[in-house]
Design a protein around this motif. Sequence first.
Motif: not given
Length: 561
Positions: A441-446, A457-470, A476-484
Amino acid sequence: MNHQSIIKLMNISTFSATERTTWLSKLESESFDLLVIGGGITGAGIALDAATRGLKVALIEKKDFAWGTSSRSTKLIHGGLRYLKQLEFSLVHEVGVERAIVHSNAPHIVIPEKMLLPIVEEGSLGKTLSSIGLWVYDRLASVEKEERRKMLEKEVVLGLEPLVRPDILLGGGLYYEYRTDDARLTIENMKTAVANGAVCVNYAELTDFIYKENGYVGGAVVRDHLSNKTIKVRARRVVNAAGPWVDTIRNHDKEGVIGKRLHLTKGVHAVVPYEKLPLQQSVYFDVQKDNRMCFAIPRGNVTYIGTTDTFYDTSIDQPNATKADVEYILDATNYMFPSAKLNLSDVESSWAGLRPLIHQDGKSPSELSRRDEIFYSETGLISIAGGKLTGYRKMAERVLNFVSKTMRIKSSSKTQKLKLSGGDFESTEAIQEYIYKVRGEAKQINIKLEQVQTLVYKYGTNTDLIINRAYELYNTIGDTQERLLAAEVWYSVHYEMTNNLCDFLIRRTGRLYFERPSLEHCYPFIADQMAKLLDWSEEQKTEELAAFKLEYEAVMDFKRS
């Protein structure tokens, strides 16, 4: 799907630092069945056990959740093999069984880890005693058949771990423990307690007790350090689960510290780059100079080593590693792995934690029992001391059984099979399936596979919320690492009561301990993100940056001691 839809779908409760005034208002305006003092793993476990029994629960913590011992352990859920030497069979049995329960309830942060035990000349155990000890350990801890110990010949040990010193090696044992992130285990318990109705607030310190007309404790006067507001919290029962501060809290009570008291010991860990100590698996090894044992545990790009065990009688609020502590660890490591040739300049970070053990006359730090015990004062204050990270759930169960008796109610613990926040996986395979699903699902945003693995391995299934926010931040934020990273900060502020840089970089993510060299470039960016989320002024942001800089330097203070 936006994050609000995900919240409803996953039944997630927000636990936001932006709503602290609401949480404080609840503390002040409502009456509770139970007030828990202390936001470490013991307090979080008690709050969760109580909330799931149907009690109305409040919890206060004077610093951040897991600020003390619960972010400064060896980060293992283990059965305590060394306690067999002290003949504490019931303790080994209990925490051994608990390993599997905690792993099942939070498989994303409690991970099976192979542990190699080299058997060496003049070591604490010979080949025969090691074999018997590990066999007994497997039985007492109810270890699954596929994870039971294997005894190894010298050549096999050297094949598994070529760095082990060969001239003193006799053989070895291979067995399983579980690696964890202690602070994240604490926050996942806290979040689950909140989801079950508990009101939990950090940076809220007890300054005095409130007493009922009959002289019994009926709550606390609490100072919120972030707003400088003082409130009163009323409760039928109060539990003191303040870890190293248990006796400090007891001294606030009219009865004071009578009878048994705490005896604090300090444990220090040192972190070195993995290439400096490239172990193939975790190793539990003898320390030559004092017949203690030490762990060396690979974790990502580092290996961390510890721990020490010394009496501690100075400031509880700021334990730090000394040069002597770190040199002890490096000397022990260099003796067992001579090709490593570690020195102080190799150490990238460190931490020091305090064990709140119960005093026993005439015993050395390593001889003090790790058992927990409940103290009950004449004013009705209930205090819990001692114990191990692994046994936190059973400690909480015992405390709530005691509380229930004092309240003359019947209740039983519901936590044995209760999944913690983010831990909704039925197997290790399910975690891998989830990782690949999210990666797709996250491939589209690199976002790379390794980045998804780190999040899961930090957030478990709550990772969905982080990816959705990314996704929401893509334009808004061009750099992938900074965006995540911005998405991770957003999640932490809104769902983990994260109030500042130190909360995020030390206790929510462990980055100060395990990724310190990379922080100098990214923590100003994190400060900018937090400033927007928490509406900091420029002055506040400057203060928060300075506060983190102090912590950033403190983990290396041993070089100046």
